[in-house]
Design a protein around this motif. Structure first.
Motif, PDB file in Angstrom:
ATOM      1  N   UNK A 176      16.172  20.639  99.704  1.00 52.88           N
ATOM      2  CA  UNK A 176      17.130  20.583 100.310  1.00 52.88           C
ATOM      3  C   UNK A 176      16.528  20.149 101.720  1.00 52.88           C
ATOM      4  N   UNK A 177      17.711  19.553 102.670  1.00 51.55           N
ATOM      5  CA  UNK A 177      17.285  19.109 103.755  1.00 51.55           C
ATOM      6  C   UNK A 177      18.063  20.058 104.995  1.00 51.55           C
ATOM      7  N   UNK A 178      17.517  19.709 106.246  1.00 54.46           N
ATOM      8  CA  UNK A 178      17.955  20.689 107.500  1.00 54.46           C
ATOM      9  C   UNK A 178      18.937  19.799 108.114  1.00 54.46           C
ATOM     10  N   UNK A 179      20.270  20.457 108.400  1.00 50.10           N
ATOM     11  CA  UNK A 179      21.198  19.726 109.272  1.00 50.10           C
ATOM     12  C   UNK A 179      21.803  20.773 110.172  1.00 50.10           C
ATOM     13  N   UNK A 234      22.258  19.829 102.327  1.00 49.83           N
ATOM     14  CA  UNK A 234      21.660  20.255 103.658  1.00 49.83           C
ATOM     15  C   UNK A 234      22.150  21.660 104.020  1.00 49.83           C
ATOM     16  N   UNK A 235      21.368  22.327 104.906  1.00 48.29           N
ATOM     17  CA  UNK A 235      22.131  23.458 105.527  1.00 48.29           C
ATOM     18  C   UNK A 235      21.161  23.842 106.627  1.00 48.29           C
ATOM     19  N   UNK A 236      21.458  25.049 107.528  1.00 51.27           N
ATOM     20  CA  UNK A 236      20.547  25.403 108.347  1.00 51.27           C
ATOM     21  C   UNK A 236      20.080  26.745 108.253  1.00 51.27           C
ATOM     22  N   UNK A 237      19.158  27.096 108.858  1.00 52.61           N
ATOM     23  CA  UNK A 237      18.653  28.574 108.691  1.00 52.61           C
ATOM     24  C   UNK A 237      19.205  29.554 109.412  1.00 52.61           C
ATOM     25  N   UNK A 238      19.108  30.761 108.910  1.00 55.82           N
ATOM     26  CA  UNK A 238      19.239  32.261 109.575  1.00 55.82           C
ATOM     27  C   UNK A 238      18.279  33.269 108.892  1.00 55.82           C
ATOM     28  N   UNK A 239      18.155  34.024 110.198  1.00 54.31           N
ATOM     29  CA  UNK A 239      17.370  35.020 109.838  1.00 54.31           C
ATOM     30  C   UNK A 239      17.854  36.423 109.761  1.00 54.31           C
ATOM     31  N   UNK A 240      17.951  36.965 108.608  1.00 59.41           N
ATOM     32  CA  UNK A 240      18.373  38.428 108.420  1.00 59.41           C
ATOM     33  C   UNK A 240      17.273  39.542 109.230  1.00 59.41           C
ATOM     34  N   UNK A 241      17.333  40.087 110.116  1.00 59.87           N
ATOM     35  CA  UNK A 241      16.653  40.874 110.693  1.00 59.87           C
ATOM     36  C   UNK A 241      16.857  42.388 110.708  1.00 59.87           C
ATOM     37  N   UNK A 242      15.981  43.210 110.163  1.00 59.07           N
ATOM     38  CA  UNK A 242      16.244  44.683 109.774  1.00 59.07           C
ATOM     39  C   UNK A 242      17.395  45.018 109.395  1.00 59.07           C
ATOM     40  N   UNK A 243      17.786  44.480 108.410  1.00 61.22           N
ATOM     41  CA  UNK A 243      18.942  44.880 107.625  1.00 61.22           C
ATOM     42  C   UNK A 243      18.826  44.611 105.965  1.00 61.22           C
ATOM     43  N   UNK A 258      21.766  27.375 114.292  1.00 66.57           N
ATOM     44  CA  UNK A 258      22.643  26.071 113.915  1.00 66.57           C
ATOM     45  C   UNK A 258      22.204  24.697 114.353  1.00 66.57           C
ATOM     46  N   UNK A 259      21.124  24.598 115.486  1.00 69.37           N
ATOM     47  CA  UNK A 259      20.857  23.435 115.984  1.00 69.37           C
ATOM     48  C   UNK A 259      19.943  22.562 115.069  1.00 69.37           C
ATOM     49  N   UNK A 297      29.265  25.842 107.689  1.00 70.05           N
ATOM     50  CA  UNK A 297      30.222  26.792 108.427  1.00 70.05           C
ATOM     51  C   UNK A 297      29.324  28.316 108.444  1.00 70.05           C
ATOM     52  N   UNK A 298      28.229  28.221 108.121  1.00 71.33           N
ATOM     53  CA  UNK A 298      27.255  29.550 108.269  1.00 71.33           C
ATOM     54  C   UNK A 298      27.392  30.456 106.865  1.00 71.33           C
ATOM     55  N   UNK A 299      28.088  29.728 106.062  1.00 73.03           N
ATOM     56  CA  UNK A 299      28.331  30.515 104.723  1.00 73.03           C
ATOM     57  C   UNK A 299      27.344  30.185 103.852  1.00 73.03           C
ATOM     58  N   UNK A 300      26.558  31.130 103.137  1.00 77.22           N
ATOM     59  CA  UNK A 300      25.625  31.024 102.024  1.00 77.22           C
ATOM     60  C   UNK A 300      26.149  30.092 100.841  1.00 77.22           C
TER      61      UNK A 300
END
Length: 146
Positions: free
Chosen positions: A55-58, A67-76, A103-104, A128-131
């Motif tokens: 996939x690509x990053x957008x 495409x999509x953008x990254x998120x980190x789930x931290x300590x959950x 999101x950038x 929209x930040x939805x998996x």
């Protein structure tokens, strides 16, 4: 006019669950940590580099196939688990200290983490930040910060 605006608002809110997780991802898509592995011991600040294949990053808000953008789930708990898990899959990832958004279109970050153990999981989100319909997630890793 007020009743029209109210009707549109209600229709939009009611349609949201039906729209959740409609964004497809290729079957072979994979997100991973480039420079960290489960069990690593590191010093703070910690640079985290995100890897993505298939996939690509957008940036968030960009509607483009595969495409999509990254998120980190931290300590959950892992995506879809824990008290917020179902909402993450239906309505998207919240923005808080346990759900870090990129999101950038960023592909790395430097985090100032306190000493101790920390869990991390990468999650690719749609515009929209939805998996994605088949979530693109990394394994959960645990690192120790000295």
């Amino acid at each position: 006019m007020k009743s029209f605006v109210k009707a549109v608002t209600i229709a939009t809110v009611m349609a949201m669950p039906a729209l959740a997780q409609d964004t497809p991802a290729p079957e072979d898509a994979r997100v991973y940590f480039v420079n960290l592995s489960d069990g690593d011991t590191v010093s703070s600040p910690v640079t985290v580099i995100f890897g993505l294949e298939g996939m690509g990053v957008a940036p968030a808000g960009t509607e483009a196939d595969n495409t999509g953008h990254h998120h980190i789930l931290l300590n959950r708990p892992p995506l879809g688990e824990g008290p917020e898990g179902e909402d993450e899959l239906k309505f998207g990832l919240p923005a808080d200290e346990n759900h870090i958004h990129f999101g950038g279109g960023q592909t790395q970050v430097t985090l100032d983490l306190p000493a101790g153990e920390h869990t991390m999981q990468l999650v690719l989100g749609d515009l929209n930040h939805i998996p994605h319909a088949d979530p693109v997630v990394s394994d959960v890793i645990t690192i120790t910060v000295e």
